[in-house]
Design an enzyme around this catalytic site. Structure first.
Site, PDB file in Angstrom:
ATOM      1  N   GLY A 227      -6.989   5.264   4.991  1.00  0.00           N
ATOM      2  CA  GLY A 227      -6.197   6.064   4.148  1.00  0.00           C
ATOM      3  C   GLY A 227      -6.620   7.634   4.110  1.00  0.00           C
ATOM      4  O   GLY A 227      -7.434   7.960   5.096  1.00  0.00           O
TER       5      GLY A 227
ATOM      6  N   ASP B 131     -14.867  -1.037   9.618  1.00  0.00           N
ATOM      7  CA  ASP B 131     -15.918  -1.821   8.154  1.00  0.00           C
ATOM      8  C   ASP B 131     -16.713  -2.897   8.538  1.00  0.00           C
ATOM      9  O   ASP B 131     -15.997  -3.248   8.974  1.00  0.00           O
ATOM     10  CB  ASP B 131     -14.454  -2.001   7.341  1.00  0.00           C
ATOM     11  CG  ASP B 131     -13.757  -0.585   7.006  1.00  0.00           C
ATOM     12  OD1 ASP B 131     -14.060   0.306   6.535  1.00  0.00           O
ATOM     13  OD2 ASP B 131     -12.638  -2.063   6.162  1.00  0.00           O
TER      14      ASP B 131
ATOM     15  N   TYR C 295      -9.000   3.447  -4.732  1.00  0.00           N
ATOM     16  CA  TYR C 295      -8.599   4.467  -5.613  1.00  0.00           C
ATOM     17  C   TYR C 295      -9.042   5.113  -6.905  1.00  0.00           C
ATOM     18  O   TYR C 295      -7.547   5.953  -6.960  1.00  0.00           O
ATOM     19  CB  TYR C 295      -7.134   3.968  -5.298  1.00  0.00           C
ATOM     20  CG  TYR C 295      -7.123   3.665  -3.864  1.00  0.00           C
ATOM     21  CD1 TYR C 295      -7.342   4.243  -2.524  1.00  0.00           C
ATOM     22  CD2 TYR C 295      -6.977   2.801  -3.810  1.00  0.00           C
ATOM     23  CE1 TYR C 295      -7.030   3.954  -1.799  1.00  0.00           C
ATOM     24  CE2 TYR C 295      -6.597   1.428  -2.871  1.00  0.00           C
ATOM     25  CZ  TYR C 295      -6.571   2.692  -1.379  1.00  0.00           C
ATOM     26  OH  TYR C 295      -6.411   1.972  -0.168  1.00  0.00           O
TER      27      TYR C 295
ATOM     28  N   GLU D 229     -13.608  -5.478  10.047  1.00  0.00           N
ATOM     29  CA  GLU D 229     -12.263  -5.317  10.259  1.00  0.00           C
ATOM     30  C   GLU D 229     -12.407  -3.795  10.528  1.00  0.00           C
ATOM     31  O   GLU D 229     -12.957  -3.147  10.264  1.00  0.00           O
ATOM     32  CB  GLU D 229     -11.735  -5.355   8.623  1.00  0.00           C
ATOM     33  CG  GLU D 229     -11.926  -4.461   7.487  1.00  0.00           C
ATOM     34  CD  GLU D 229      -9.935  -3.868   6.562  1.00  0.00           C
ATOM     35  OE1 GLU D 229      -9.439  -4.228   7.028  1.00  0.00           O
ATOM     36  OE2 GLU D 229     -10.964  -3.313   6.071  1.00  0.00           O
TER      37      GLU D 229
ATOM     38  N   GLU E 131       0.823  -1.304   0.019  1.00  0.00           N
ATOM     39  CA  GLU E 131      -0.049   0.027   0.200  1.00  0.00           C
ATOM     40  C   GLU E 131       0.650   1.585   0.048  1.00  0.00           C
ATOM     41  O   GLU E 131       0.394   2.358   0.187  1.00  0.00           O
ATOM     42  CB  GLU E 131      -0.856   0.636   1.410  1.00  0.00           C
ATOM     43  CG  GLU E 131      -1.911  -0.863   0.874  1.00  0.00           C
ATOM     44  CD  GLU E 131      -2.687  -1.431   2.268  1.00  0.00           C
ATOM     45  OE1 GLU E 131      -4.002  -0.979   2.714  1.00  0.00           O
ATOM     46  OE2 GLU E 131      -1.990  -2.149   3.067  1.00  0.00           O
TER      47      GLU E 131
ATOM     48  N   ARG F 229     -10.555   2.967  11.491  1.00  0.00           N
ATOM     49  CA  ARG F 229     -12.084   3.047  10.782  1.00  0.00           C
ATOM     50  C   ARG F 229     -12.266   1.815  10.784  1.00  0.00           C
ATOM     51  O   ARG F 229     -11.812   0.786  11.134  1.00  0.00           O
ATOM     52  CB  ARG F 229     -11.632   3.071   9.616  1.00  0.00           C
ATOM     53  CG  ARG F 229     -12.420   4.568   8.791  1.00  0.00           C
ATOM     54  CD  ARG F 229     -12.600   4.672   7.218  1.00  0.00           C
ATOM     55  NE  ARG F 229     -13.106   2.397   7.281  1.00  0.00           N
ATOM     56  CZ  ARG F 229     -11.824   2.652   6.204  1.00  0.00           C
ATOM     57  NH1 ARG F 229     -10.767   3.043   5.572  1.00  0.00           N
ATOM     58  NH2 ARG F 229     -12.163   1.420   5.839  1.00  0.00           N
TER      59      ARG F 229
ATOM     60  N   SER G 138      -6.381  -2.410   1.255  1.00  0.00           N
ATOM     61  CA  SER G 138      -6.705  -2.800   0.347  1.00  0.00           C
ATOM     62  C   SER G 138      -7.803  -3.557  -0.739  1.00  0.00           C
ATOM     63  O   SER G 138      -7.421  -3.342  -2.312  1.00  0.00           O
ATOM     64  CB  SER G 138      -5.657  -1.180  -0.515  1.00  0.00           C
ATOM     65  OG  SER G 138      -5.416  -0.407   0.308  1.00  0.00           O
TER      66      SER G 138
ATOM     67  N   ASN H 109      -9.617  -0.727  10.802  1.00  0.00           N
ATOM     68  CA  ASN H 109      -8.188  -0.430  10.263  1.00  0.00           C
ATOM     69  C   ASN H 109      -7.976   0.645  10.916  1.00  0.00           C
ATOM     70  O   ASN H 109      -8.758   1.646  11.252  1.00  0.00           O
ATOM     71  CB  ASN H 109      -8.701   0.954   8.753  1.00  0.00           C
ATOM     72  CG  ASN H 109      -8.863  -0.561   8.022  1.00  0.00           C
ATOM     73  OD1 ASN H 109      -8.641  -0.792   7.556  1.00  0.00           O
ATOM     74  ND2 ASN H 109     -10.924  -0.309   7.602  1.00  0.00           N
TER      75      ASN H 109
HETATM   76  N1  LIG Z   1     -18.316 -10.836   4.349  1.00  0.00           N
HETATM   77  C1  LIG Z   1     -18.207  -9.917   3.289  1.00  0.00           C
HETATM   78  N2  LIG Z   1     -18.900 -10.139   2.344  1.00  0.00           N
HETATM   79  C2  LIG Z   1     -19.160  -9.330   1.429  1.00  0.00           C
HETATM   80  N3  LIG Z   1     -18.582  -8.600   1.327  1.00  0.00           N
HETATM   81  C3  LIG Z   1     -17.507  -8.343   1.909  1.00  0.00           C
HETATM   82  C4  LIG Z   1     -17.202  -8.679   3.204  1.00  0.00           C
HETATM   83  N4  LIG Z   1     -15.754  -9.060   3.207  1.00  0.00           N
HETATM   84  C5  LIG Z   1     -15.914  -8.197   2.754  1.00  0.00           C
HETATM   85  N5  LIG Z   1     -16.091  -7.546   1.440  1.00  0.00           N
HETATM   86  C6  LIG Z   1     -15.600  -6.537   0.502  1.00  0.00           C
HETATM   87  O1  LIG Z   1     -14.639  -6.759   0.310  1.00  0.00           O
HETATM   88  C7  LIG Z   1     -14.147  -5.788   0.369  1.00  0.00           C
HETATM   89  C8  LIG Z   1     -12.363  -6.038   1.275  1.00  0.00           C
HETATM   90  O2  LIG Z   1     -12.904  -6.471   2.419  1.00  0.00           O
HETATM   91  P1  LIG Z   1     -11.749  -5.839   4.434  1.00  0.00           P
HETATM   92  O3  LIG Z   1     -12.561  -7.249   4.791  1.00  0.00           O
HETATM   93  O4  LIG Z   1     -12.492  -4.676   4.440  1.00  0.00           O
HETATM   94  O5  LIG Z   1     -10.373  -5.757   3.506  1.00  0.00           O
HETATM   95  P2  LIG Z   1      -9.080  -4.415   2.907  1.00  0.00           P
HETATM   96  O6  LIG Z   1      -9.907  -3.433   3.470  1.00  0.00           O
HETATM   97  O7  LIG Z   1      -8.189  -4.558   3.850  1.00  0.00           O
HETATM   98  O8  LIG Z   1      -9.304  -5.284   1.617  1.00  0.00           O
HETATM   99  C9  LIG Z   1     -14.595  -4.780   1.833  1.00  0.00           C
HETATM  100  O9  LIG Z   1     -14.805  -3.051   1.740  1.00  0.00           O
HETATM  101  C10 LIG Z   1     -16.540  -5.512   0.572  1.00  0.00           C
HETATM  102  O10 LIG Z   1     -16.838  -4.540  -0.458  1.00  0.00           O
HETATM  103 MG   LIG Z   2     -11.540  -2.922   4.742  1.00  0.00          MG
END
Ligand SMILES: Nc1ncnc2c1ncn2[C@@H]1O[C@H](COP(=O)(O)OP(=O)(O)O)[C@@H](O)[C@H]1O
Ligand SMILES: [Mg+2]
Length: 319
Positions: free
Chosen positions: A282, A263, A222, A276, A18, A261, A153, A278
């Site tokens: 960002g 999610d 991004y 998750e 990143e 932040r 990301s 963060n």
């Molecule tokens: N359990 C889930 N069901 C549906 N979509 C998901 C799920 N987990 C993640 N996503 C999608 O994938 C993206 C990235 O996942 P995330 O766990 O936030 O990891 P990171 O942001 O660290 O890459 C999320 O912003 C969402 O759009």
């Molecule tokens: Mg995320």
């Protein structure tokens, strides 16, 4: 000491996947600190071999603008602790825990905080992709989300909607890490909750995220115009209250400080689940956290000032 005259180093860049985003976050933070009246700010591009140069600047406080490995996982935090230099954001321990999505989810489960159902697979324990696929189909089912637990990301995230895609996705995710996180796919709205504070965290407005792509992937995150931030999120007051309470509880359970932040996704019934946390979100001017702060009446300059103040206050709380 007048806070705005402290010797501040904004540390950005770093060695993670990143890096490019961090360069943008750091530059934006640096400009905002200067506009906000900080008189002694430097911008330091952290590489593999220049830690000594950072220490030679003898900063009184480091503003961390790194993302991912080395920056968001407790490594730089530990180095700064040993050097006695205060820094923005979370401690070594909280950073390391939140960097790993499996560890984060384990703490959430332990604290009774909803997170999508999941299992972990270890590369050394699966005979083949086919074998892994069988286990995942039995325990999670289609659609599911596979993640490399320590990436960010959306790197190493695969959404699997068809059985035929599963083995490929397993192979791809195992290329990042020897451990794989498989999670139930959530069909509902995607939300994120920014939080500011140390012992008494304060939530900022919840952001709803919509993406032009199948999910909120790297490109959507991004590229200007590829995703929309809707503030405040179009959710009922009861869901908003749940998200705020769950987020605050997670922040405390994980030991976060300064900012984070969180999610969320809504499940098919509209109930929020945390996916998750963060700890170094960002911070480009178009990022989610500053966008939400702006909606709450906190300018980008005021936001970075608050983050510095929280780091400064934490050193007093801890001593
Ligand atoms: N359990 C889930 N069901 C549906 N979509 C998901 C799920 N987990 C993640 N996503 C999608 O994938 C993206 C990235 O996942 P995330 O766990 O936030 O990891 P990171 O942001 O660290 O890459 C999320 O912003 C969402 O759009
Ligand atoms: Mg995320």
């Amino acid at each position: 000491m007048e806070r705005k005259n402290i010797r501040l180093a904004v540390v950005y860049g770093g060695i993670s996947s990143e890096r490019e985003i961090s360069l943008r976050s750091g530059a934006a933070i640096y400009e905002a600190l200067k506009r906000g009246g900080y008189t002694e700010v430097s911008l330091f591009d952290l590489k593999r071999d220049n830690l000594g140069e950072l220490l030679a600047l003898s900063p009184e406080l480091v503003f961390l603008a790194l993302h991912g490995k080395g920056g968001e996982d407790g490594c730089i935090q530990g180095m700064l602790e040993l050097a006695g230099i205060p820094y923005t954001g979370s401690s070594v321990e909280a950073s390391a825990t939140c960097m790993n999505k499996i560890h984060t989810k384990e703490i959430l489960v332990h604290g009774g905080i909803p997170t999508p159902k999941f299992i972990t697979l270890y590369r050394s324990e699966v005979e083949s992709e086919q074998d892994a696929a069988c286990t995942l189909l039995k325990k999670i089912g289609i659609p599911m989300v596979l993640k490399a637990p320590c990436q960010g990301s959306s790197i190493g995230v695969r959404i699997v909607k068809k059985r035929e895609e599963l083995e490929d996705a397993i192979r791809e995710v195992f290329a990042y890490d020897a451990v794989l996180l498989a999670e139930k796919f959530m069909e509902g709205t995607e939300l994120t909750l920014p939080i500011l504070g140390n012992r008494h965290p304060r939530t900022l407005p919840i952001v709803e995220i919509t993406s032009e792509n199948e999910f909120y992937d790297y490109e959507a995150k991004y590229t200007q115009g590829m995703c929309r931030h809707i503030i405040p999120a179009r959710i009922d007051a009861s869901i908003r209250e749940k998200v705020e309470a769950m987020g605050t509880r997670a922040y405390i359970a994980l030991g976060c400080s300064g900012l984070a932040r969180i999610d969320f996704m809504l499940d098919s019934r509209g109930d929020p689940m945390i996916i998750e946390v963060n700890t170094l979100p960002g911070m480009t001017e178009m990022s989610l956290f500053p966008d939400s702060a702006r909606y709450a009446g906190i300018s980008f300059e005021a936001l970075v000032d608050q983050i510095v103040t929280l780091a400064w206050e934490k050193t007093k709380e801890d001593s």
